[in-house]
Enzyme design. Structure first.
Site, PDB file in Angstrom:
ATOM      1  N   HIS A 138      46.472 -11.181  68.786  1.00 41.40           N
ATOM      2  CA  HIS A 138      45.832  -9.974  69.302  1.00 41.40           C
ATOM      3  C   HIS A 138      46.717  -9.002  70.384  1.00 41.40           C
ATOM      4  CE1 HIS A 138      45.860 -12.955  72.609  1.00 41.40           C
ATOM      5  NE2 HIS A 138      45.373 -11.752  73.542  1.00 41.40           N
TER       6      HIS A 138
HETATM    7  C1  UD1 Z   1      43.413  -8.096  77.266  1.00 39.12           C
HETATM    8  C2  UD1 Z   1      44.658  -8.292  78.036  1.00 39.12           C
HETATM    9  C3  UD1 Z   1      45.555  -9.198  77.403  1.00 39.12           C
HETATM   10  C4  UD1 Z   1      44.975 -10.657  76.985  1.00 39.12           C
HETATM   11  C5  UD1 Z   1      43.595 -10.378  76.461  1.00 39.12           C
HETATM   12  C6  UD1 Z   1      42.713 -11.668  76.167  1.00 39.12           C
HETATM   13  C7  UD1 Z   1      45.513  -6.235  79.306  1.00 39.12           C
HETATM   14  C8  UD1 Z   1      46.484  -5.336  79.437  1.00 39.12           C
HETATM   15  N1  UD1 Z   1      45.515  -7.068  77.986  1.00 39.12           N
HETATM   16  O1  UD1 Z   1      43.806  -7.585  76.219  1.00 39.12           O
HETATM   17  O2  UD1 Z   1      46.767  -9.524  78.308  1.00 39.12           O
HETATM   18  O3  UD1 Z   1      45.667 -11.576  76.293  1.00 39.12           O
HETATM   19  O4  UD1 Z   1      42.889  -9.349  77.248  1.00 39.12           O
HETATM   20  O5  UD1 Z   1      42.032 -11.561  75.047  1.00 39.12           O
HETATM   21  O6  UD1 Z   1      44.674  -6.549  80.096  1.00 39.12           O
HETATM   22  N2  UD1 Z   1      37.015  -4.968  72.918  1.00 39.12           N
HETATM   23  C9  UD1 Z   1      35.826  -5.399  72.410  1.00 39.12           C
HETATM   24  N3  UD1 Z   1      35.006  -6.165  73.095  1.00 39.12           N
HETATM   25  C10 UD1 Z   1      35.568  -6.515  74.277  1.00 39.12           C
HETATM   26  C11 UD1 Z   1      36.484  -6.175  74.710  1.00 39.12           C
HETATM   27  C12 UD1 Z   1      37.395  -5.524  73.954  1.00 39.12           C
HETATM   28  O7  UD1 Z   1      35.362  -5.094  71.393  1.00 39.12           O
HETATM   29  O8  UD1 Z   1      34.703  -7.343  75.130  1.00 39.12           O
HETATM   30  C13 UD1 Z   1      38.001  -4.120  72.041  1.00 39.12           C
HETATM   31  C14 UD1 Z   1      37.768  -2.850  72.197  1.00 39.12           C
HETATM   32  O9  UD1 Z   1      37.960  -2.063  70.967  1.00 39.12           O
HETATM   33  C15 UD1 Z   1      39.012  -2.511  73.089  1.00 39.12           C
HETATM   34  C16 UD1 Z   1      40.063  -3.575  72.458  1.00 39.12           C
HETATM   35  O10 UD1 Z   1      39.280  -4.793  72.078  1.00 39.12           O
HETATM   36  O11 UD1 Z   1      39.729  -1.469  73.113  1.00 39.12           O
HETATM   37  C17 UD1 Z   1      41.195  -4.050  73.601  1.00 39.12           C
HETATM   38  O12 UD1 Z   1      40.595  -4.623  74.765  1.00 39.12           O
HETATM   39  P1  UD1 Z   1      41.495  -4.540  76.082  1.00 39.12           P
HETATM   40  O13 UD1 Z   1      40.487  -5.166  77.356  1.00 39.12           O
HETATM   41  O14 UD1 Z   1      41.926  -3.243  76.589  1.00 39.12           O
HETATM   42  O15 UD1 Z   1      42.561  -5.576  75.732  1.00 39.12           O
HETATM   43  P2  UD1 Z   1      42.892  -7.036  75.013  1.00 39.12           P
HETATM   44  O16 UD1 Z   1      43.443  -6.604  73.713  1.00 39.12           O
HETATM   45  O17 UD1 Z   1      41.249  -7.733  74.880  1.00 39.12           O
HETATM   46  N1  UDP Z   2      39.835 -18.846  72.733  1.00 43.84           N
HETATM   47  C1  UDP Z   2      38.296 -19.180  72.381  1.00 43.84           C
HETATM   48  N2  UDP Z   2      38.115 -18.676  71.065  1.00 43.84           N
HETATM   49  C2  UDP Z   2      38.661 -18.048  70.146  1.00 43.84           C
HETATM   50  C3  UDP Z   2      40.011 -17.779  70.564  1.00 43.84           C
HETATM   51  C4  UDP Z   2      40.493 -18.242  72.067  1.00 43.84           C
HETATM   52  O1  UDP Z   2      37.671 -19.547  73.092  1.00 43.84           O
HETATM   53  O2  UDP Z   2      38.393 -17.476  69.089  1.00 43.84           O
HETATM   54  C5  UDP Z   2      40.242 -19.488  74.044  1.00 43.84           C
HETATM   55  C6  UDP Z   2      41.458 -20.161  74.022  1.00 43.84           C
HETATM   56  O3  UDP Z   2      40.961 -21.643  73.879  1.00 43.84           O
HETATM   57  C7  UDP Z   2      42.253 -20.022  75.265  1.00 43.84           C
HETATM   58  C8  UDP Z   2      41.689 -18.449  75.685  1.00 43.84           C
HETATM   59  O4  UDP Z   2      40.841 -18.103  74.762  1.00 43.84           O
HETATM   60  O5  UDP Z   2      41.475 -20.716  76.407  1.00 43.84           O
HETATM   61  C9  UDP Z   2      43.061 -17.355  75.374  1.00 43.84           C
HETATM   62  O6  UDP Z   2      42.530 -16.208  75.445  1.00 43.84           O
HETATM   63  P1  UDP Z   2      43.428 -15.176  74.664  1.00 43.84           P
HETATM   64  O7  UDP Z   2      44.211 -15.395  73.375  1.00 43.84           O
HETATM   65  O8  UDP Z   2      42.517 -14.087  74.268  1.00 43.84           O
HETATM   66  O9  UDP Z   2      44.130 -14.376  75.873  1.00 43.84           O
HETATM   67  P2  UDP Z   2      45.912 -14.761  76.474  1.00 43.84           P
HETATM   68  O10 UDP Z   2      45.876 -16.299  76.823  1.00 43.84           O
HETATM   69  O11 UDP Z   2      46.787 -14.397  75.407  1.00 43.84           O
HETATM   70  O12 UDP Z   2      46.043 -13.992  77.504  1.00 43.84           O
END
Ligand code: UD1
Ligand code: UDP
Length: 378
Positions: free
Chosen positions: A205
């Site tokens: 992601h």
């Molecule tokens: C964010 C964090 C990343 C983390 C991830 C955990 C930053 C810069 N990035 O990335 O480090 O690993 O969260 O999962 O803070 N969206 C939805 N529903 C939601 C949230 C997001 O559909 O509830 C979609 C939207 O299209 C959005 C995209 O996901 O534009 C990205 O969401 P965003 O919060 O900007 O960053 P993540 O990729 O989730």
């Molecule tokens: N996770 C979850 N369901 C999923 C994918 C991830 O519960 O379908 C949990 C996972 O166990 C971990 C956390 O989400 O605790 C990791 O989040 P993510 O990979 O979004 O973010 P990152 O750790 O890269 O910031």
């Protein structure tokens, strides 16, 4: 003594759950401030429900946006709440935009900042997370470093020793507190027609992987040849960012079973029973190491080198042949008997102890000197 626990995304909810549980256990005066960075049910509320966390007192509902837009909205939202509520300390965990904005808002109001999971570095400044980590660490008053290595990184950056506390990573607490519950709640692999140790689990992601079509396609090609080589199913609970990019770039992955992101307990079960994890997630690299499942990291670097040092993880980058070679290495030649280097499951307890002690000291000092914090917007 009042503590604000700020969070905004899936991994922050999971990793702060042990701290929140400990605050609950001690009946501490604290509240949760949710930025609303994540808002979809399966990235947000499902974790509160499943981990039995109290609801957030505030939710800024900032939603998605560009980095500047999202960070700015969180910054001004957090400042307003902190101005009204005047906590003694703000706790934030990790490296998201929510963490950076909360830390900046608090520190400018002379409110103490405790950064949990401090001192992680990928040394790759093209990653938004790297910028967020560095800046947050340098705003923080108390830095909760998970390992010796993360502490030495902070010391090398000039952060004073007395601000740094090695606590272990709260993800170990979260896994230990939930793995048995996960095992009792049902059979997730079977519900997906998967046989334990006869499937691979994937998550991808990160911005640098999925927002770049060539790189995303290359990783998916790698997974395709891995599936062909091992003749095993690969299941991919897909993050909405990645799903959106697949559709925008019109990519149709082969040999992958895409499912919605799943709840934490089901995901833990899927991880534990997988033959191999392939991921760009920070949390998943850690969980693999804790659960004794080998991991292939689909990145060129990691801020979790401890997992590589013990033999639990390998960096594969995004080249298909390298992804295959690394998968073979991890499946065929690793013993899965490494020691978990990330902590002992008591990080939440240690962090809350230190926070209580520091806030107490601060109160005593403020009483002596008559110091008052400045209000929002000052
Ligand atoms: C964010 C964090 C990343 C983390 C991830 C955990 C930053 C810069 N990035 O990335 O480090 O690993 O969260 O999962 O803070 N969206 C939805 N529903 C939601 C949230 C997001 O559909 O509830 C979609 C939207 O299209 C959005 C995209 O996901 O534009 C990205 O969401 P965003 O919060 O900007 O960053 P993540 O990729 O989730
Ligand atoms: N996770 C979850 N369901 C999923 C994918 C991830 O519960 O379908 C949990 C996972 O166990 C971990 C956390 O989400 O605790 C990791 O989040 P993510 O990979 O979004 O973010 P990152 O750790 O890269 O910031």
């Amino acid at each position: 003594m009042k503590i604000a626990v700020t969070l905004g995304t899936r991994p922050e909810i999971v990793k702060l759950s042990p701290v929140i549980r400990e605050l609950e256990r001690r009946q501490a005066d604290y509240y949760i401030l949710h930025t609303g960075q994540h808002y979809s049910y399966h990235l947000d509320r499902v974790f509160f429900e499943q981990l039995e966390l109290p609801p957030a007192k505030y939710n800024l509902e900032v939603g998605s946006g560009s980095h500047a837009d999202q960070t700015a909205k969180i910054l001004s939202g957090v400042e307003k709440i902190l101005g009204e509520d005047r906590p003694d300390i703000v706790l934030a965990l990790g490296d998201t935009n929510s963490v950076l904005a909360a830390a900046i808002a608090a520190t400018k109001m002379h409110i103490k900042v405790g950064h949990i999971e401090a001192g992680l570095r990928s040394y790759d400044r093209t990653m938004p997370e790297e910028i967020n980590r560095i800046l947050t660490d340098h705003c923080a008053d108390y830095l909760f470093a998970p390992t010796e290595n993360s502490k030495s990184i902070l010391l090398n950056e000039g952060i004073p020793n007395e601000k740094i506390f090695i606590t272990g990573n709260t993800i170990v607490d979260a896994v230990q507190q939930n793995i048995d519950i996960a095992d009792r709640q049902g059979d997730t692999p079977r519900s997906l027609n998967l046989v334990p140790k006869e499937y691979f689990l994937v998550t991808i992601h990160r911005q640098e992987n999925v927002d770049n079509p060539e790189r995303f396609i290359s990783i998916l090609e790698g997974l395709d040849i891995v599936a062909e080589e091992f003749r095993l199913p690969i299941v991919y609970p897909i993050h909405p960012r990645a799903l959106k990019r697949l559709s925008e770039f019109n990519i149709k992955p082969r040999n992958l079973t895409l499912i919605e992101p799943i709840d934490f307990l089901s995901f833990l079960q899927l991880e534990k029973n997988a033959r191999l994890l392939l991921t760009d997630s920070g949390g998943v690299q850690e969980e693999a190491c804790i659960l004794g499942v080998p991991c292939v990291t689909l990145r060129d670097n990691t801020e979790r080198p401890e997992t590589i040092d013990v033999g639990a993880n390998i960096l594969a980058g995004a080249i298909p042949e390298t992804i295959l070679e690394c998968s073979k290495t991890m499946v065929l030649s690793r013993t899965n008997s490494w020691e978990n280097p990330l902590g002992d499951g008591a990080a939440g307890f240690r962090i809350v102890n230190i926070v209580m002690e520091k806030v107490d000291d601060q109160h005593t000092c403020n009483r002596r000197t008559g110091v008052h914090r400045i209000k929002s917007g000052a």
